[in-house]
Scaffold this motif. Structure first.
Motif, short mmCIF file in Angstrom:
data_model
loop_
_atom_site.label_atom_id
_atom_site.label_comp_id
_atom_site.label_asym_id
_atom_site.label_seq_id
_atom_site.Cartn_x
_atom_site.Cartn_y
_atom_site.Cartn_z
N HIS A 84 0.83 -1.20 0.00
CA HIS A 84 0.00 0.00 0.00
C HIS A 84 0.87 1.25 0.00
O HIS A 84 0.65 2.18 -0.76
CB HIS A 84 -0.94 0.01 1.21
CG HIS A 84 -1.70 1.29 1.35
ND1 HIS A 84 -2.80 1.57 0.59
CD2 HIS A 84 -1.48 2.38 2.13
CE1 HIS A 84 -3.25 2.78 0.90
NE2 HIS A 84 -2.46 3.29 1.84
N LEU A 85 1.88 1.25 0.88
CA LEU A 85 2.73 2.43 1.00
C LEU A 85 3.54 2.67 -0.27
O LEU A 85 3.96 3.78 -0.56
CB LEU A 85 3.69 2.29 2.19
CG LEU A 85 3.03 2.28 3.57
CD1 LEU A 85 4.06 2.05 4.64
CD2 LEU A 85 2.29 3.59 3.81
N LEU A 90 -2.65 2.13 -6.76
CA LEU A 90 -2.56 2.62 -8.13
C LEU A 90 -2.37 1.45 -9.10
O LEU A 90 -2.87 1.46 -10.22
CB LEU A 90 -1.39 3.61 -8.27
CG LEU A 90 -1.56 4.95 -7.53
CD1 LEU A 90 -0.28 5.77 -7.63
CD2 LEU A 90 -2.74 5.73 -8.08
N GLU A 93 -5.74 -0.19 -9.51
CA GLU A 93 -6.57 0.61 -10.41
C GLU A 93 -6.18 0.39 -11.87
O GLU A 93 -7.02 0.22 -12.74
CB GLU A 93 -6.37 2.09 -10.09
CG GLU A 93 -7.56 2.75 -9.46
CD GLU A 93 -7.20 4.15 -9.00
OE1 GLU A 93 -6.70 4.93 -9.82
OE2 GLU A 93 -7.38 4.43 -7.79
N LEU A 125 9.70 -6.61 -1.80
CA LEU A 125 9.58 -6.44 -3.25
C LEU A 125 8.37 -5.58 -3.62
O LEU A 125 7.95 -5.54 -4.76
CB LEU A 125 9.45 -7.81 -3.92
CG LEU A 125 10.52 -8.83 -3.56
CD1 LEU A 125 10.14 -10.22 -4.04
CD2 LEU A 125 11.86 -8.42 -4.14
N THR A 140 4.36 -0.97 -11.19
CA THR A 140 3.86 0.40 -11.32
C THR A 140 2.73 0.35 -12.36
O THR A 140 2.64 -0.62 -13.10
CB THR A 140 4.95 1.35 -11.88
OG1 THR A 140 5.34 0.87 -13.17
CG2 THR A 140 6.15 1.42 -10.97
N PRO A 141 1.90 1.39 -12.43
CA PRO A 141 0.83 1.38 -13.45
C PRO A 141 1.38 1.17 -14.87
O PRO A 141 0.83 0.35 -15.61
CB PRO A 141 0.16 2.74 -13.26
CG PRO A 141 0.37 3.06 -11.82
CD PRO A 141 1.73 2.51 -11.49
N PRO A 142 2.45 1.86 -15.28
CA PRO A 142 2.92 1.60 -16.66
C PRO A 142 3.38 0.15 -16.86
O PRO A 142 3.23 -0.39 -17.96
CB PRO A 142 4.11 2.55 -16.83
CG PRO A 142 3.94 3.60 -15.80
CD PRO A 142 3.21 2.96 -14.67
N ASN B 455 4.81 9.43 2.67
CA ASN B 455 3.65 8.69 3.15
C ASN B 455 2.75 9.59 3.97
O ASN B 455 3.21 10.34 4.82
CB ASN B 455 4.08 7.48 3.98
CG ASN B 455 4.83 6.46 3.13
OD1 ASN B 455 5.97 6.12 3.42
ND2 ASN B 455 4.21 5.99 2.07
N VAL B 577 1.96 7.21 -22.34
CA VAL B 577 1.62 6.33 -21.22
C VAL B 577 0.26 6.68 -20.60
O VAL B 577 -0.37 5.84 -19.97
CB VAL B 577 2.75 6.35 -20.16
CG1 VAL B 577 2.63 7.58 -19.26
CG2 VAL B 577 2.72 5.08 -19.32
N SER B 603 1.30 7.74 -13.72
CA SER B 603 2.16 7.12 -14.73
C SER B 603 3.08 8.15 -15.39
O SER B 603 4.24 7.88 -15.65
CB SER B 603 1.32 6.43 -15.80
OG SER B 603 0.64 5.34 -15.23
#
Lengths: 160, 633
Positions: A84-85, A90, A93, A125, A140-142, B455, B577, B603
């Protein structure tokens, strides 16, 4: 129903007819079928001679049990603290958007299903995505799009 | 076979591992090692050794606790020293085989250090700075022995405590555990010896022993590592407990999400049975005891002891009111001792080295060591075992290596969804049951998550509450409805709809949930919210009053913005992207984000080449500079 009963016979007969083994039975049946169908739960209730509502009550209480089949590529997004952190939400999503399904859903071609899980214990990880038995680190999203393309080039298009 | 014969055989097997005639390769393949790619490394070694026709053995071991350095490989070479290599990839394998297994170059540049002390430049692993702060008891064998070879455990002193225990009066064992000051490692810290004594004195048969391996806290994996790396110590502890209280049947309740731990534990139990360390008439003593594995089906509340017993009975795991206590009426209404994985694992050590030795480690009221899972923004993530009383600062900076990159430490979350977030000024808090409780956190499961300036504390509180709220079993209305109400309020705050009086409302609700809930889940669920309000109230206020998220995390309070002066005009990374096609190019070639379309996935910021670094986050979102009116293009 008769056919299913035959399919489940090995599992049902291997365990003692004891209420105590209800959760273990549900786990084994889910392992075999990929999910708990209505008929499978009825068969278990009948076998243990307990009310169907009891079986359903247990099955819905525990997170492990699911009532729709898994996709050919079951996607699990880790939603543990470390993930989460590091931006796990993201990633979730992005995955939902790319597959065009909600959490708990399955693509119309039954290729991908999407679930969130509490923690897979690979915090070093983070954030991680698990597809089948493989853990994909530092997502990551990409990267989500790239990953889906490498897993199944054709099915991504189909999902879209 | 007598125990002496078992020991002799075990010793011979063990000697072949570290002092055999052929080289031996040990590869850490616990779940975390596998996630980092250990299995392809195992395969690469097998192939490379076969290809070169080299006689060597490959053994899968558990985890040494250094997750960020996985996969880890130890090469043991006859007539030379054993070397541990880190971050091993299949591509490195031919080099390692050729250089050190076939020749004499230990490749120290690829190594973490040596397993035995050697003269010269090589680093001796126990002398690595982080290990100087550690005190390894439960993890002493982890990563060095084969978890599915009982001989390795026995050769390192395993099961001598059981032999000793079987010659003792059960009451004397309970006395010894009481004297050691051992407290339950599941989180609450109830004195183990007292629990055993209460159960022992209950004149009802049968009695049960249960091991709680339902490690459900997201971010904690100590129990899993112990079971995957050295499961026999837990089994031995359970057998001794059973003998001490007079139980004949035991259960390990373990999460189904831990398939490898289940597999290794299953093999370990089988091996113990084969040597008659478990089962009927253990080692001819007349005492019989066996252990069954029950797989949990995933519910955080099952970690609560009364709930767990219902789960074993095949029911919904919902906690019940106490009394009666489980030691009087637990599983199927019979007297039951339930302890955590680590609690049992300490028992053999206490019996072999003595209660006085154990109580000499730690603080006045918290004896022994504690195992923590270090995660989050640290340099060294992984497991650490330290003496109770070690400070959070030592744990985070000396062992964890501090915060990654150039970021600043902000808070440490300890104890998972039941714990709390502590700021910099609390870092000198010693880790023991009582000090942490006073600070508003708890020892809990032992998950330690470090957070940096990126954070958001309100978001963190919301994350944990979301977890507790989902996992509430629903029995107590204060927990079921209260956590939902608190979550709604936090969602409002993080979305910019908060009111200043919401902070007090959260505190009031938190107190009511604490008072009105039956079990630990409900009673501790508000802790993350309470501690973040206590130590980071200014962040709540910024969200509410200024509609600003200082850490630039809460989606509805931030906006992405491309700095025109930094944007390299020919580059199209962000445009390509963007999943919602929110980025367009102006006449001058500068990229602009359409705020109405932006889904805030981040992104564009991730792909913007670091030499431009043109994408930034702003909060509140209306602080995005108005776009200069340009000629339509």
């Amino acid at each position: 129903m008769e056919e299913l009963r035959k399919e489940l016979a090995d599992i049902l007969l291997a365990d003692r007819k004891d209420r105590r083994h209800l959760i273990a039975l549900l786990q084994k049946v889910q392992q075999k079928l990929g999910y708990l169908s209505r008929e499978a739960m009825l068969a278990i209730a009948d076998y243990l001679k307990i009310p169907e509502s009891t079986v359903y009550g247990i099955a819905t209480f525990y997170n492990q049990f699911r009532f729709v089949p898994l996709g050919k590529y079951p996607v699990k997004i880790c939603m543990g603290t470390a993930c989460h952190l590091a931006g796990g939400a993201l990633v979730l999503e992005a995955m939902a958007r790319e597959l065009d399904i909600e959490v708990g859903g399955i693509t119309p071609d039954h290729e991908f299903s999407l679930e969130r899980v509490a923690c897979v214990g690979c915090c070093a990880l983070a954030p991680v995505v698990v597809i089948g038995d493989t853990v994909y680190p530092r997502m990551t999203p990409p990267k989500v799009e790239e990953l889906l393309v490498t897993i199944k080039p054709a099915s991504k298009k189909a999902a879209k | 076979m007598t125990f002496e014969e078992i020991q002799k055989e075990a010793k011979a097997d063990w000697d072949s591992l570290y002092h055999g005639r052929a080289p031996h390769i040990l590869i850490g393949t616990a779940t975390c090692g596998r996630a980092a790619g250990a299995m392809p490394v195992v395969e690469a070694f097998n192939e490379e050794l076969a290809r070169r026709n080299v006689q060597a053995r490959v053994t899968e071991v558990g985890c040494i606790g250094l997750c960020s350095l996985e996969p880890l490989v130890i090469v043991v070479k006859p007539d030379s020293f054993a070397v541990c290599y880190h971050n091993v990839t299949p591509q490195m394998v031919p080099t390692l085989v050729e250089s050190y297994i076939q020749n004499d170059d230990p490749c120290l540049d690829l190594a973490l250090g040596t397993v035995e002390a050697v003269e010269g430049e090589a680093v001796y692993i126990p002398e690595l700075s982080r290990f100087e702060h550690e005190h390894r008891l439960l993890m002493r064998n982890c990563g060095y022995i084969d978890p599915v070879n009982v001989n390795h455990y026995i050769a390192n002193g395993g099961y001598t405590s059981l032999v000793k225990a079987l010659q003792m009066e059960p009451a004397a064992i309970v006395e010894e555990i009481k004297k050691s000051g051992l407290r339950g490692r599941g989180g609450a810290g109830f004195p183990t010896g007292r629990k055993w004594e209460l159960c022992r004195r209950t004149p009802v048969q049968p009695k049960y022993v249960i091991c709680n391996a339902d490690e459900g806290d997201p971010g904690a994996f100590m129990d899993r590592i112990v079971l995957e790396s050295d499961p026999q110590q837990v089994i031995e502890g359970m057998i001794i407990a059973a003998y001490a209280i007079g139980a004949t049947e035991g259960f390990v309740y373990i999460r189904a999400e831990y398939p490898l731990a289940i597999e290794r534990l299953t093999v370990a139990l089988e091996q113990a049975r084969r040597l008659n360390l478990l089962g009927d008439n253990i080692l001819g003593s007349g005492f019989s005891f066996d252990i069954e594995i029950v797989q949990g089906a995933g519910a955080f509340v099952t970690g609560e002891s009364t709930a767990l017993m219902y789960a074993i009975e095949g029911k919904r795991s919902m906690p019940r009111a106490r009394p009666p206590r489980s030691v009087k009426a637990g599983l199927w209404g019979k007297p039951t001792v339930l302890n955590n994985v680590k609690t049992y694992a300490y028992v053999p050590l206490i019996l072999s080295r003595g209660a006085d030795w154990f109580s000499g480690i730690g603080t006045e009221n918290s004896k022994g060591t504690a195992v923590f899972a270090l995660a989050g923004k640290l340099v060294n993530t992984g497991l650490a075992e330290v003496a109770m009383g070690t400070t959070l600062r030592q744990l985070i900076f000396d062992i964890g290596g501090g915060i990654r990159g150039s970021k600043k430490f902000k808070a440490v979350q300890i104890g998972g969804p039941s714990g709390g977030c502590l700021p910099e000024e609390m870092l000198d808090t010693p880790v023991d049951f009582d000090s942490l409780r006073r600070a508003g956190a708890i020892m809990g499961s032992g998950g330690v998550i470090a957070m940096d300036e990126d954070n958001c504390m309100v978001d963190t509180a919301k994350f944990f509450l979301d977890f507790s709220q989902r996992e509430s079993c629903g029995k107590c209305s204060t927990c079921r409805l209260g956590t939902k109400q608190m979550l709604d309020i936090l969602e409002d705050i993080t979305a910019g709809r908060g009111r200043i009086e919401d902070i007090d409302l959260l505190i009031e609700l938190a107190e009511d949930i604490k008072d009105g809930s039956l079990c630990g889940l409900g009673r501790t669920a508000p802790n993350p919210v309470l501690t973040t309000i206590r130590y980071f109230r200014d962040e709540y206020e910024a969200h509410i009053v200024e509609k600003r998220c200082p850490a630039l995390v809460c989606k509805e309070l931030i906006a992405y913005y491309i700095l025109p002066e930094k944007c390299e005009r020919g580059c199209e990374h962000c445009v390509l992207v963007c999943p919602v096609e929110a980025i367009s190019t102006t006449e001058k070639g500068i990229k602009v984000i359409d705020q109405a379309k932006c889904s805030k996935c981040g992104s564009c910021q991730l792909v913007c080449p670091p030499e431009y670094n043109a994408v930034i986050r702003l909060s509140p979102p209306d602080s995005v500079p108005a776009r200069r009116v340009e000629k339509s293009g």
